[in-house]
Structure formats: C-alpha cells, structure tokens
Design a protein around this motif. Structure first.
Motif, PDB file in Angstrom:
ATOM      1  N   LEU A 270       9.905   9.388   4.137  1.00  0.00           N
ATOM      2  CA  LEU A 270       8.437   9.678   5.247  1.00  0.00           C
ATOM      3  C   LEU A 270       7.877   8.232   6.062  1.00  0.00           C
ATOM      4  O   LEU A 270       6.660   8.018   6.833  1.00  0.00           O
ATOM      5  CB  LEU A 270       7.673  10.419   4.611  1.00  0.00           C
ATOM      6  CG  LEU A 270       7.807  11.426   3.791  1.00  0.00           C
ATOM      7  CD1 LEU A 270       7.226  12.217   3.210  1.00  0.00           C
ATOM      8  CD2 LEU A 270       8.201  12.829   5.783  1.00  0.00           C
ATOM      9  N   SER A 271       8.702   7.347   6.165  1.00  0.00           N
ATOM     10  CA  SER A 271       8.100   5.757   6.809  1.00  0.00           C
ATOM     11  C   SER A 271       8.689   5.791   7.969  1.00  0.00           C
ATOM     12  O   SER A 271       9.380   6.148   8.690  1.00  0.00           O
ATOM     13  CB  SER A 271       8.624   4.643   6.017  1.00  0.00           C
ATOM     14  OG  SER A 271       8.089   4.616   4.712  1.00  0.00           O
ATOM     15  N   GLY A 272       7.824   4.826   9.379  1.00  0.00           N
ATOM     16  CA  GLY A 272       8.658   4.718   9.729  1.00  0.00           C
ATOM     17  C   GLY A 272       8.577   3.308  10.149  1.00  0.00           C
ATOM     18  O   GLY A 272       7.486   2.513  10.085  1.00  0.00           O
ATOM     19  N   LEU A 274       7.147   1.069  14.520  1.00  0.00           N
ATOM     20  CA  LEU A 274       7.168   1.438  15.470  1.00  0.00           C
ATOM     21  C   LEU A 274       8.120   0.931  17.112  1.00  0.00           C
ATOM     22  O   LEU A 274       9.585  -0.237  16.377  1.00  0.00           O
ATOM     23  CB  LEU A 274       6.288   0.679  16.352  1.00  0.00           C
ATOM     24  CG  LEU A 274       4.660   1.635  16.073  1.00  0.00           C
ATOM     25  CD1 LEU A 274       2.931   0.786  16.528  1.00  0.00           C
ATOM     26  CD2 LEU A 274       5.218   2.786  15.875  1.00  0.00           C
ATOM     27  N   ALA A 287       7.377   4.225   0.834  1.00  0.00           N
ATOM     28  CA  ALA A 287       7.496   5.341   1.435  1.00  0.00           C
ATOM     29  C   ALA A 287       6.142   5.075   2.446  1.00  0.00           C
ATOM     30  O   ALA A 287       5.087   5.042   1.661  1.00  0.00           O
ATOM     31  CB  ALA A 287       7.948   5.493   0.471  1.00  0.00           C
ATOM     32  N   HIS A 288       6.160   6.465   2.759  1.00  0.00           N
ATOM     33  CA  HIS A 288       4.758   6.985   3.895  1.00  0.00           C
ATOM     34  C   HIS A 288       4.318   5.598   4.242  1.00  0.00           C
ATOM     35  O   HIS A 288       2.922   5.963   4.917  1.00  0.00           O
ATOM     36  CB  HIS A 288       3.821   7.701   3.248  1.00  0.00           C
ATOM     37  CG  HIS A 288       4.112   8.818   3.775  1.00  0.00           C
ATOM     38  ND1 HIS A 288       2.692   9.192   4.649  1.00  0.00           N
ATOM     39  CD2 HIS A 288       4.400  10.621   3.715  1.00  0.00           C
ATOM     40  CE1 HIS A 288       2.303  10.267   4.927  1.00  0.00           C
ATOM     41  NE2 HIS A 288       3.692  11.163   4.877  1.00  0.00           N
ATOM     42  N   THR A 289       4.860   4.830   5.075  1.00  0.00           N
ATOM     43  CA  THR A 289       4.161   3.554   5.551  1.00  0.00           C
ATOM     44  C   THR A 289       4.783   3.204   6.957  1.00  0.00           C
ATOM     45  O   THR A 289       5.818   3.772   7.396  1.00  0.00           O
ATOM     46  CB  THR A 289       4.786   2.276   4.757  1.00  0.00           C
ATOM     47  OG1 THR A 289       3.847   2.620   3.865  1.00  0.00           O
ATOM     48  CG2 THR A 289       4.098   0.848   5.450  1.00  0.00           C
ATOM     49  N   LEU A 290       3.547   2.931   7.791  1.00  0.00           N
ATOM     50  CA  LEU A 290       4.152   2.946   8.847  1.00  0.00           C
ATOM     51  C   LEU A 290       3.948   1.690   9.171  1.00  0.00           C
ATOM     52  O   LEU A 290       3.114   0.723   9.322  1.00  0.00           O
ATOM     53  CB  LEU A 290       3.322   3.673  10.519  1.00  0.00           C
ATOM     54  CG  LEU A 290       3.663   3.407  11.633  1.00  0.00           C
ATOM     55  CD1 LEU A 290       5.250   3.908  12.273  1.00  0.00           C
ATOM     56  CD2 LEU A 290       2.447   3.654  12.602  1.00  0.00           C
ATOM     57  N   ILE A 291       5.269   0.605   9.846  1.00  0.00           N
ATOM     58  CA  ILE A 291       5.032  -0.477  10.105  1.00  0.00           C
ATOM     59  C   ILE A 291       4.799  -0.870  11.924  1.00  0.00           C
ATOM     60  O   ILE A 291       5.581   0.199  12.978  1.00  0.00           O
ATOM     61  CB  ILE A 291       6.607  -0.751   9.994  1.00  0.00           C
ATOM     62  CG1 ILE A 291       7.177  -1.437   8.472  1.00  0.00           C
ATOM     63  CG2 ILE A 291       6.737  -2.770  10.310  1.00  0.00           C
ATOM     64  CD1 ILE A 291       6.058  -1.521   7.797  1.00  0.00           C
ATOM     65  N   THR A 292       3.292  -1.310  12.042  1.00  0.00           N
ATOM     66  CA  THR A 292       3.239  -1.471  13.916  1.00  0.00           C
ATOM     67  C   THR A 292       3.415  -2.936  14.183  1.00  0.00           C
ATOM     68  O   THR A 292       3.427  -2.937  15.519  1.00  0.00           O
ATOM     69  CB  THR A 292       1.446  -1.212  13.811  1.00  0.00           C
ATOM     70  OG1 THR A 292       1.398  -2.156  12.675  1.00  0.00           O
ATOM     71  CG2 THR A 292       2.053   0.471  13.180  1.00  0.00           C
ATOM     72  N   ILE A 302       3.019  -2.507   2.584  1.00  0.00           N
ATOM     73  CA  ILE A 302       2.714  -0.829   2.061  1.00  0.00           C
ATOM     74  C   ILE A 302       2.023  -0.237   3.051  1.00  0.00           C
ATOM     75  O   ILE A 302       1.000  -1.073   3.116  1.00  0.00           O
ATOM     76  CB  ILE A 302       3.287  -0.939   0.769  1.00  0.00           C
ATOM     77  CG1 ILE A 302       4.054  -1.021   0.303  1.00  0.00           C
ATOM     78  CG2 ILE A 302       2.680   0.380   0.055  1.00  0.00           C
ATOM     79  CD1 ILE A 302       4.037  -1.283  -1.490  1.00  0.00           C
ATOM     80  N   GLY A 303       1.344   0.803   3.189  1.00  0.00           N
ATOM     81  CA  GLY A 303       0.197   1.023   4.112  1.00  0.00           C
ATOM     82  C   GLY A 303       0.555   2.983   3.609  1.00  0.00           C
ATOM     83  O   GLY A 303       0.386   3.364   4.532  1.00  0.00           O
ATOM     84  N   ILE A 304      -0.089   3.137   2.743  1.00  0.00           N
ATOM     85  CA  ILE A 304      -0.477   4.282   1.727  1.00  0.00           C
ATOM     86  C   ILE A 304      -1.773   4.648   1.695  1.00  0.00           C
ATOM     87  O   ILE A 304      -2.083   3.677   0.859  1.00  0.00           O
ATOM     88  CB  ILE A 304       0.705   5.182   1.194  1.00  0.00           C
ATOM     89  CG1 ILE A 304       0.541   3.650   0.032  1.00  0.00           C
ATOM     90  CG2 ILE A 304       1.889   5.358   1.394  1.00  0.00           C
ATOM     91  CD1 ILE A 304       1.516   5.283  -1.193  1.00  0.00           C
TER      92      ILE A 304
END
Lengths: 326, 326, 326
Positions: A270-272, A274, A287-292, A302-304
């Motif tokens: 569930l991660s992304g 950009l 998991a569940h982290t967005l790299i911007t 990590i960014g949850i």
C-alpha cells in the motif's frame, strides 16, 4: 498436491546437502515446522524456530550445519535451509499439464517456439515472437509487436496490449494488464487532450508479476522493468518508470510516472512513490508510506501515522492540527 | 430493471409485515425515500430520515412499528425496515437468464451439477467438481482440482487458478483472481529463489468477493476465507491468511501473509494489516489505516493523518519532523 | 511505432503553427527534448527545458512564439507547445488494424453500428445498443441492457456487467469491471443480508478509464461519471458516486459510496474519499491522503505523514502517541 515420491538420498543430492539417516526413506511433500505431517520433509533455520515444533511427524528435516538434530532421525544438513526449502517446493510443485490447446487465434505474421503451449481462446496479434516452452493460459490476449522469452508463463485472462517485450523465465499471473496507455494528457480549452502513448514496455528475465498488476507503456521512450524484479498482486507501475534489478514490491503499491529506481528496492504494501523522482540502490520503503522526494542514501524510509484506539487517535489528531495555529 | 409487479398483500407476506392500506395496490420497483417514484415501494427507519422525503410519489412505504405514517396511505410495518429493504431488492432483481451456453471447454475428468450454466468460452480444467445451479460467466477460467458449491455465481473474466474450494451461495465478481501464487521467495546469491506455493485456498459459504480482488493460495497450508465474509472491490488477501466469519472489508485494502483474523473484522477502504499478526474478534479498522501489531482487544483502531489545506498541513508536517531533533 | 512520414509543411498545418525552415523535410516520430532522435520532431515549452537538450538530433522542434530557436534549423511556432505535442502523438499513433473479427457472440436482440469491430471471443448480451465505429477487444464481456457510444474503444478482458451506458469517444482499458454490484448489505441476525443493486452506471463522453478499474452500478439510482473524466489504472468508484466533469484521478484511488463530487476534481495516487460526502468544484487531493469530511472550498487538501528515516520516524511517532496522554 503432487503425489510424487522422492528418496532422501535423491533429495540430499538435489539440495547438495549432507544426509544423516536412512537414504531410502521417502517423502511425498514438504511441511512447515509448526505443523509437520507424515511422509513429509520439513526445515528449520535456527534453534528458536525449532522449538515451535509440536507433535513432530515429518520423516526428515533440513537443518543448518551444527544445529541440534535430536528432533528427527533423518536430517539433511545444508548451508542455507530457507534457500533449500525454496528449492524443495519446486520439487513438489504439481507438474500436471493443465490446459488443452486449440481454438486459439494466432496471426500468421507471428512465430511460436517449440514446446510452447497456447491455451484455449488465447489471442496472439501481428508480428509477435513467442519463444520456446512458453505457456500462455486461457483467454490471454497478446496484441501486436510483442515478444515473450523462453520458459515464460502467462496466466489466464491477462492482457498484453502492444509493444511489450518480456524476457525469459518470467511468470505473469492472471488478470494482469501490461503495456497499457500511460496517464498522459495536456490541458486543453475544455478538459484534456490525450497524449497518445508511443513508447513500449520492456520486462527483463526472471521477473514475476502478481495478479491484477498494471504496467503502462512509455509515452515516448520505454517503461523498463529490469531482471529479477518481483511484484506482488495489484501493483501499479506508471509510464516511463525504470525499476532496477531484483527490486521486490508488496501488494497494492503504486509508482508514478518517470521515476527512476536503482537496484534492490523493497516496498511494503500500500505504499507509493511520486513521479519524476530518483531513488538510489538499496532503499527499503515501509508499508503504507508515500515517498515524495528523491532519495540518494540507502536505508529504511517510513511515514505511517501510528494506528491507535479511536479516542487516542482523536487526541493525537487534534494536537497535530493545533500546531498549524502556532 | 425488472417489470414484474407485486401486490402489497404479497409483499407484506414476503416481509412478514403488517399491512395497513390497499392489499391489491401494486408496485413495480423500490425507490429511495429522498427520490420516491410512482408505482414503487420505499422505506424509512426513523423520523429523521422520513423528513428527507420531498414530493412523495411512492405507492407504499415500509416503516418500523409505531412510526407516524401520515406520509402514505399504504404502509407495511416490520421490525427492521433496513433488513426488509434488503429483501425487497432481492424481489425486484432482474431475473433475465442472460447467457448462452456452448463453446465452453470442460475437461472429461470434471463433473458439473444439475441446472448449472457454463457460459461461452468458460474453461474448466481437470478434476473439478461444480455443484448444482451454479452460474459460471463468459471467459471464466477454472484450473485443476477446484470445487464450486451449489448456487454460487462466478462473473465474467475471473481466473481461479488451482486447488481452490469455493462454498455454496457465494458471489465471485468479475476479473477476480483466486488461488494465485503467494509472494514467497528465499534470498539467493543473486536475487530471489521462488518458493513454489503448494497450499490451496478454501472459501466458505455465503461469501461475496468484489471485482478485481486477488486471493493467494497458501505456501504449504491453506489460505482460508470463512463463511459469510464480504469483500468489496480490489481487495488483496495474501497467502495463509485466515479471515474469520462475517468479516467485511471495504475497497482497495490489503492483508499480508499468514495473519490470523477473528470473526466480524471490519476494515474501511485503502487500509492494510501487516503479516504474521493475530487480530481478535470484533475489530474495526478505520479507512486508510495500517495495522502493524497484533490486536487482542475488540474496538476501533485508526491511524490517519488528518487532511488539511496545503499550508496548514505543511506547518503540521514541519512540526512533526522537528520532534525527532529534540 | 508507426513508420508513416509527415512533411513539416503538413505538420505545421495540422498544428496550425508557423513553420520556419524546410517545408519538405520529413519526420517519422516524436522524441523528447532530453533524448532527441534522428528524423523526429521534438518540442519545448520554455528556455529551462530547452537547456536539458543534449546531443540534439531531431529534424524539427515545436516552440512557443518568441523563444530562442538556435538549437534547430526547422522550427514550428505555436501558442501552446504541450498541447501541440499531445496532438502530434495522435498523428504518430500506430494505425494498424489489430484484431480479427469472428467467433464472437452477439445476442439477436442487440444492434451493432456501422464500422464497429467486435473482436474474437467478445460477448454481447441482450438488448444492447452498440454505436458506429466502436472497437470491442478480444474476450470483452458486455452483459444485458448496455449501450456504447460511437468511436468508443473497449480493450481486452474487460467486463461490463449490466445496465451500463457508455458515451461516445471513450477509452475503456483492459481488465476493467463496470456496472458491478455495489457493496451493500443490511445487518441480519447472523451476518449480512445482500441488498441487490438495481441501479445502473452512466458514463459520459470523452471519458478514459484505466486498466483494472472497477466502477459499481447504483443501489437504486445510478452511479454517474460525467463527460471528460479521466481515471488512471486501478481506481475504484463505489455505487451512487457522482463524479463531475473533467475530473482526473491518479492510480489506485478509491471513492466510497454516494459521494457527490463537482467538476475538475484532481486526486493524487493511493488517495481516498469517504462515503456520503459532498465535494465542491476544483478540489485537489494530494497523493496518499484520505478525505473524511465534505469540502465546500476549492483548493489543495493534503494529509500525509512525512516519510523519514526509520529512526527519525520512530521519534516522531512516539511523540505523536504521547500527546494523547497529555
């Protein structure tokens, strides 16, 4: 499940391991250390895992050299028991030839290798080159100007649109879409003007692509998935992404367009990431982290937001929002 | 839409409700309380919802006992109007027999029950057992050693790979993949060694699986979806997950491998649960939340970062990051 | 790739631009400014992008009026080079007619327009109306009571279940599910009672729907996707959503049931909007963000937890949790 039997002697040879015990004892499957079954072979990587065994029923066990083996009279010692387990599963894989041929459509301009199976209702368009010993499942669609390397497996209901080159020894699971149009539009006076996608999709050797994945063709240049990449189910890779060797991405992740990624990326589910970023080798995204932003230093990112009970979360949430009023 | 008519007398009997009004009045469909239509039956659960009715046109209304009924001359009183509404929708469902048979492929070793429809270009492999009154849609692929219980519906373009046992009265929507390989690899000297997936997938009775879902077969043991589970679209369930009875999971969620979940789990959309966890009965996971630890206490768990305007979010975000420098 | 050639004179006319240079020079494709190729035409929107050109090989370039053009002897000046690029890609799109007809199934009660291609193993149910010059790919399933407007393209392995009306000039990519049942159940004594979905799905003109998307039919009323909407891959739209004109949604997003959305919504990837909300025109939702409340003010809304190194994240995370003990 297969009903093939193997003697421990044969298995020890296959694993290049050292057998202690009865070379003629036979096993019919593998079992896990926590739920061993009769007539199977199991494995353990260390003492801690070995202690999870209850009611040990297996005929044999694979262990690292030096580990206490009192649990079983038949032991195969190897350097890396987990790797050995992977190889054992390959031995016991069901070898049934599953699918009838016939009733498929193959354009005259395309060539099909030796030993290749084209299942019912599969469709192969113009100017395709399909290698040797390829398996193409029922209802698979392969459009124009595609190639598939030898020994590659393509499962049922997968769509391979156009200009897609797939390497050797790949597995493409079911209901996958490859070489679809990237999401490209130019703003117009009213709404959007479509940018036709003219690039292709290149997939290396030993790549595995999970069920329901989507990978777009490039806009002008190609999208490129390098050798040894493993994608879990429902992963999306946008146009012009370059994904480095031996990257492994868990389920339901998405990577946006034109991002260039080094070797050995790992992403939790569930991660992304950009678009238009550069990610160096050996990055692990939780998991569940967005790299911007681009990443140039290997390591874990990590960014949850921690999951909490509803009332605790509400307090944290109010607190975070208040900060923007300071 | 169906064009069947039902008298209010018949509907009251069907709902086991009490009719006040004209037993011979007829309705041809259901309508919502906010947009009632002529010749339909609507419902309301309480006074508040009833007040949303504007320009009431329905012929009849379903109400809880005791509620004011001045809005309509024909009323059916029931204990639970929302449950009654669910049953009404079943009455008005289109009963057209949609699909032609023929041109499908069925292996000789498989058995097909009475009243079962196998649509065009469906494919059924070896050693399958298909129950009575099953509906299998166009282009569905069912691989070897699968079973499907009676009255189950499988929609178009779904792929059921191998060793999958589906119960009775299930609905599997379109473009679903069941029994696909789990995401299992052992690290090898260069890249990854595939762990062949040898377990199966067991799906109980009365299970509904949304379009585009993927559920993996087990590695050694089975993946198990228990009775009454409802999955929305694009949900992913990894290998060896055990998902308890009557769990309901909204769209685009993912559950990682070997997690064991009790009864009545509810998950909001876009959420995830990591692998190898244990989740007790009656847990509710909010939307867009990641569960990273086992849960042994029923209740609500939430972990979203509040959405804010860009400038407010930027301040909160800087503040959170600064904390790691304290 | 196409092998068609176009003279610069023809291209300038097609783009309604002003040509400086050789009208008889020919190009066979487009190329990007950072990797120009021989015999191609490229474009640039500004001086900054122009500086990224290395080893310029293109035959011609499209530029905004007034920009320095010393990089290339053939220039076409236009008002909006990016829009011109979109139109150029349309010129160079592969025009190969890819698919054989025949062996499809078309119910006698349905009508098919002139110039329409129905590919192998496609299936069209009862009471469908398919317009002119429609393309329906291999293994596409269209159920009962559907319509498809003229010039619309539907790619391979897509499932269109029932009561779906698609406008003109749409592109539906592969492995899409349209008109599937919404996720609707009433609580029952044991588990859930299904609410049959009786509404339809309406899709306007000029809509593009990415591979692997799922859009549900309405419960009673319709789900409605307005003109000009663009969905990237693996987007989920639940029942009774109304999605306004020219909205653009990136990959792997989900919108829950009955939410009503204005024009020009933009969503970054992996984002969600909860159900029963109202979102005004011109809202931009950042990637990996959940919208939990109605929005009545245009602008950007963001709710991501910043990605950090594991140790920094751990400190921020502990800090956030501590706040609920204050």
């Amino acid at each position: 499940m297969s009903e093939t039997k193997f003697s421990l002697e044969k298995i020890a040879q296959f694993l290049e391991g050292e057998l202690k015990g009865d070379p003629n004892a036979e096993v019919i499957n593998v079992s896990g250390i926590e739920s061993t079954a009769l007539n199977t072979i199991t494995f353990s990587t260390d003492t801690k895992t070995l202690k999870k065994a209850k009611n040990f029923l297996a005929t044999a066990i694979v262990l690292p050299k030096g580990l206490d083996s009192s649990i079983c009279e038949n032991v195969i010692y190897v350097d890396d028991p987990y790797f050995a387990f992977a190889r054992l599963t390959q031995l016991f894989k069901d070898q049934t030839q599953p699918f009838s041929q016939g009733k498929s459509f193959i354009n005259d301009s395309s060539s099909i290798g030796e030993g290749t199976v084209i299942s019912n209702n599969a469709y192969i368009g113009q100017d395709c080159v399909i290698g040797d010993n390829v398996f193409i499942g029922p209802n698979v669609f392969i459009g124009n100007k595609c190639s598939v390397g030898s020994e590659t497996i393509i499962h049922a209901n997968t769509s391979i649109i156009q200009d897609v080159n797939i390497g050797a020894n790949c597995i493409i699971h079911s209901n996958v879409s490859l070489g679809t149009d990237g999401f490209g539009f130019a703003p117009a006076k009213s709404g959007y003007e479509k940018i036709e996608q003219l690039g292709g999709l290149i997939i290396g050797d030993n790549v595995e692509i999970g069920a329901g994945c989507t990978i777009d063709r490039g806009a002008i240049n190609n999208t490129h998935i390098h050798d040894g990449v493993k994608l879990d189910n429902q992963v999306h890779i946008a146009h012009n992404v370059i994904l480095g060797e031996n990257s492994a991405i868990a389920a339901s992740c998405a990577i946006a367009g034109s991002t260039i990624i080094g070797k050995n990326l790992q992403m939790g589910g569930l991660s992304g990431i950009l678009g238009h970023l550069k990610i160096c080798d050996d990055v692990f995204v939780g998991a569940h982290t967005l790299i911007t932003k681009s990443i140039n230093k290997p390591g874990q990112y990590i960014g949850i937001m921690p999951a909490q009970s509803h009332s605790d979360w509400a307090k944290s949430s109010v607190f975070i929002r208040k900060r923007n009023k300071d």
